[in-house]
Design an enzyme around this catalytic site. Structure first.
Site, PDB file in Angstrom:
ATOM      1  N   CYS A   1      18.261 -66.873  78.271  1.00 36.53           N
ATOM      2  CA  CYS A   1      19.440 -66.051  78.528  1.00 36.53           C
ATOM      3  C   CYS A   1      19.798 -65.153  77.353  1.00 36.53           C
ATOM      4  O   CYS A   1      20.292 -64.034  77.550  1.00 36.53           O
ATOM      5  CB  CYS A   1      20.630 -66.909  78.938  1.00 36.53           C
ATOM      6  SG  CYS A   1      21.318 -67.975  77.651  1.00 36.53           S
ATOM      7  N   ASP A   2      19.517 -65.576  76.116  1.00 33.67           N
ATOM      8  CA  ASP A   2      19.825 -64.751  74.952  1.00 33.67           C
ATOM      9  C   ASP A   2      19.143 -63.382  75.036  1.00 33.67           C
ATOM     10  O   ASP A   2      19.661 -62.376  74.532  1.00 33.67           O
ATOM     11  CB  ASP A   2      19.361 -65.431  73.658  1.00 33.67           C
ATOM     12  CG  ASP A   2      19.851 -66.859  73.512  1.00 33.67           C
ATOM     13  OD1 ASP A   2      19.931 -67.565  74.534  1.00 33.67           O
ATOM     14  OD2 ASP A   2      20.135 -67.273  72.381  1.00 33.67           O
ATOM     15  N   SER A   3      17.964 -63.365  75.653  1.00 35.08           N
ATOM     16  CA  SER A   3      17.172 -62.132  75.698  1.00 35.08           C
ATOM     17  C   SER A   3      17.879 -61.018  76.456  1.00 35.08           C
ATOM     18  O   SER A   3      17.520 -59.842  76.309  1.00 35.08           O
ATOM     19  CB  SER A   3      15.817 -62.411  76.354  1.00 35.08           C
ATOM     20  OG  SER A   3      15.971 -62.745  77.728  1.00 35.08           O
TER      21      SER A   3
END
Length: 615
Positions: A156-158
């Site tokens: 999800c950070d991406s």
């Protein structure tokens, strides 16, 4: 001695750290002055204390997004220059792994610079890398194996890294392929990692079946912060009529509702969103991204101020209390750090990036609070991307719609990017510098501010009489520089032509080049490429007498600078009379040039005496 429980030790440490920081150095009041004081301190501390990560690293990529916003908050060129210095140190290149989303994040800083400067080298590498990235099939399963993260945005950070970079590439180039690819990648990752029951994102596939000690699902605060802030950063560059924009807005609002419901009493969000008791630290980076997103949502009309301003206020109070007296932002969980043990002494650049983003939106909110406003729509009818275009609006018509507006309280906001735009009162017109996609109609809001003035970057327009160089008159904008010969060159039979100085840079160079006395050599900033001599350079005037002989315009006699911008430069040159057969002709030349333009406008008026028949 009986050993104390780890949770009690952590709580005691937290209490001590908090009391040490609450010295009242900074106010958490939502006033423009208070917000500027603490964000300036945090930005200065971070720039004075650089992190050890490489400048292309994703951590720095997140910092630069905050510095970009803070540059708009303050109008201070020191932040623009920090971005330039970083970009040059990186040679405007992304990280070394071309398909790894983290290594795309720094490209957002290059694209921000390009949006202002339009220097091709600023985005050449980013563009080529992302072209290659989106040209291949993205059909590999997102399961966390075989180092999938090096090829796909599978965590999800991406979603803070690749998708906003692609959205900004679209805004910079007008090429639809970038935002369409972004759209595909965003929803592919979202469909895999978004939990519709919780309205939150799992970090990656490994967390699907994990549970916290209290039995809740595992959703990390910072990871969901990347997503929530990433949504804002995408919507800043997405056209109002983009087909899937409503889907992004819906997702943003669902996450906002959930995040509001789990904010802690002290205003923070703890590392584990659904088991906050297990992680007592008021972690700054996740909290900062949530405050940023909710303030952005209020400013853009997506979230109700009645429902969410209190959330922002509490979150900001917590964040400000995490700032040391010297500006260091504490309680930032380090990469890979156990979130249970985060202390007030720990910091990292991405936390400061989020803090500056939050401050930017809250500062904008403070300025526009209770301000009268009026919306205008401006259309680009051409099929050409118009970047940094100066447009003119009738000032008197605007005052009728917005009676409280004056030259000192006017502010104009782009309703897509959310940035305040450069403005200038010019005669009976309001000049605004905007960018529009081909055939795009975009809404802009004019404000009559009551709580301060919106910041603008310093003017890049300059004009002056140069007596130390044979009475030249020189002028420039952020693209080109020019000069005309003056009275001292009468003795050398100088002519009234125009000399062109080509620039490689966007900052003013005229005074620097004159001081160096070496403007015919390119030292990396550009040069005067040729000597005008007895010619008219790139253009001038002449008069044909009755016999067909050309009598060139002389050098100017006097000069007067009317305005130096920041958007339109204007000056007047007066010329001595020219004898043409039985007539005397006197010219007055008015020159205007806009910021962001490679061309200028020259208007000449003439006074004639005597017989001009046949001329």
């Amino acid at each position: 001695m009986k050993k104390l429980p780890a949770s009690l030790i952590a709580a005691m440490a937290l209490s001590c750290n908090m009391s040490a920081l609450n010295a009242g150095e900074y106010s958490a009041d939502l006033t423009a002055e208070s917000i500027l004081k603490v964000t300036n301190a945090a930005a200065k501390w971070q720039l004075d204390n650089p992190a050890k990560h490489p400048l292309w690293h994703w951590t720095h990529g997140a910092l630069w997004t905050g510095v970009m916003a803070h540059a708009h908050t303050t109008g201070d060129e020191v932040y623009y220059q920090a971005l330039v210095d970083m970009a040059k140190a990186n040679d405007y290149k992304l990280g070394p792994r071309p398909e790894f989303s983290d290594d795309h994040a720094v490209g957002q800083a290059y694209l921000w610079l390009y949006q202002r400067d339009e220097l091709p080298q600023q985005i050449a590498h980013t563009r080529q890398t992302m072209d290659d990235f989106i040209s291949r099939p993205h059909d590999e399963p997102l399961e966390w194996k075989n180092k999938i993260y090096l090829r796909e945005p599978a965590w999800c950070d991406s979603l803070y890294m690749s998708p906003p970079t692609l959205a900004m590439l679209y805004a910079a180039t007008g090429e639809r392929k970038y935002i369409d690819a972004m759209d595909m990648l965003w929803w592919r990752t979202t469909d895999y990692l978004y939990d519709k029951e919780s309205d939150l994102y799992w970090r990656d596939q490994n967390y699907f079946d994990r549970k916290e000690k209290n039995g809740e699902k595992v959703f990390w605060a910072r990871g969901n912060g990347w997503v929530f802030a990433g949504l804002c950063n995408i919507l800043k560059h997405m056209p109002a009529d983009y087909p899937s924009r409503p889907r992004y807005v819906s997702l943003f609002m669902k996450m906002a509702v959930k995040l509001k419901s789990i904010q802690q009493p002290d205003g923070s969000w703890h590392a584990a969103l659904l088991d906050p008791g297990a992680y007592p630290a008021p972690e700054s980076s996740g909290t900062a991204f949530y405050v940023y997103g909710m303030a952005w949502g209020i400013n853009n009309g997506l979230l109700s101020e009645a429902d969410y301003l209190a959330v922002c206020t509490k979150g900001w109070q917590r964040l400000v209390s995490n700032v040391h007296s010297d500006g260091k932002l504490g309680f930032v969980q380090a990469i890979g750090k156990d979130p249970k043990a985060v202390t007030s002494e720990e910091t990292d650049v991405y936390g400061v990036g989020g803090f500056l983003l939050a401050g930017h939106e809250l500062h904008k909110m403070a300025l526009t609070k209770d301000a009268a406003s009026h919306d205008v729509t401006i259309t680009n009818p051409s099929k050409t991307l118009r970047k940094n275009q100066v447009v003119s609006l009738k000032w008197e018509d605007l005052k009728k719609q917005l009676p409280a507006v004056t030259g000192s309280n006017i502010a104009v906001m782009d309703r897509i990017s959310g940035y305040f735009l450069p403005v200038q009162i010019y005669g009976d017109a309001l000049l605004v510098q905007i960018s529009l996609m081909p055939e795009e109609s975009r809404k802009f809001t004019l404000f009559a501010l009551e709580n301060g003035q919106s910041a603008q970057f310093p003017t890049r327009l300059h004009a002056r009489f140069v007596p130390e160089r044979l009475d030249d008159f020189a002028w420039e904008n952020d693209r080109m520089a020019f000069r005309m010969y003056g009275p001292a060159l009468v003795a050398e039979d100088g002519r009234g032509g125009i000399d062109v100085w080509s620039k490689r840079v966007r900052y003013p160079v005229v005074d620097k080049w004159y001081a160096s006395k070496d403007y015919h050599t390119d030292h990396g900033e550009g040069m005067d490429a040729y000597k005008v001599g007895q010619t008219l350079g790139c253009g001038g005037l002449g008069y044909l007498n009755k016999a067909g002989k050309l009598i060139p315009s002389p050098v100017f006699a006097t000069s007067n600078v009317v305005t130096k911008g920041p958007l339109r430069l204007k000056f007047v040159l007066n010329y001595p009379p020219v004898q043409v057969d039985e007539a005397k002709i006197t010219e007055t030349r008015t020159v205007t040039m806009d910021a962001g333009a490679h061309f200028l406008q020259i208007t000449s008026s003439f006074k004639t005496e005597g017989d001009i028949a046949g001329i």
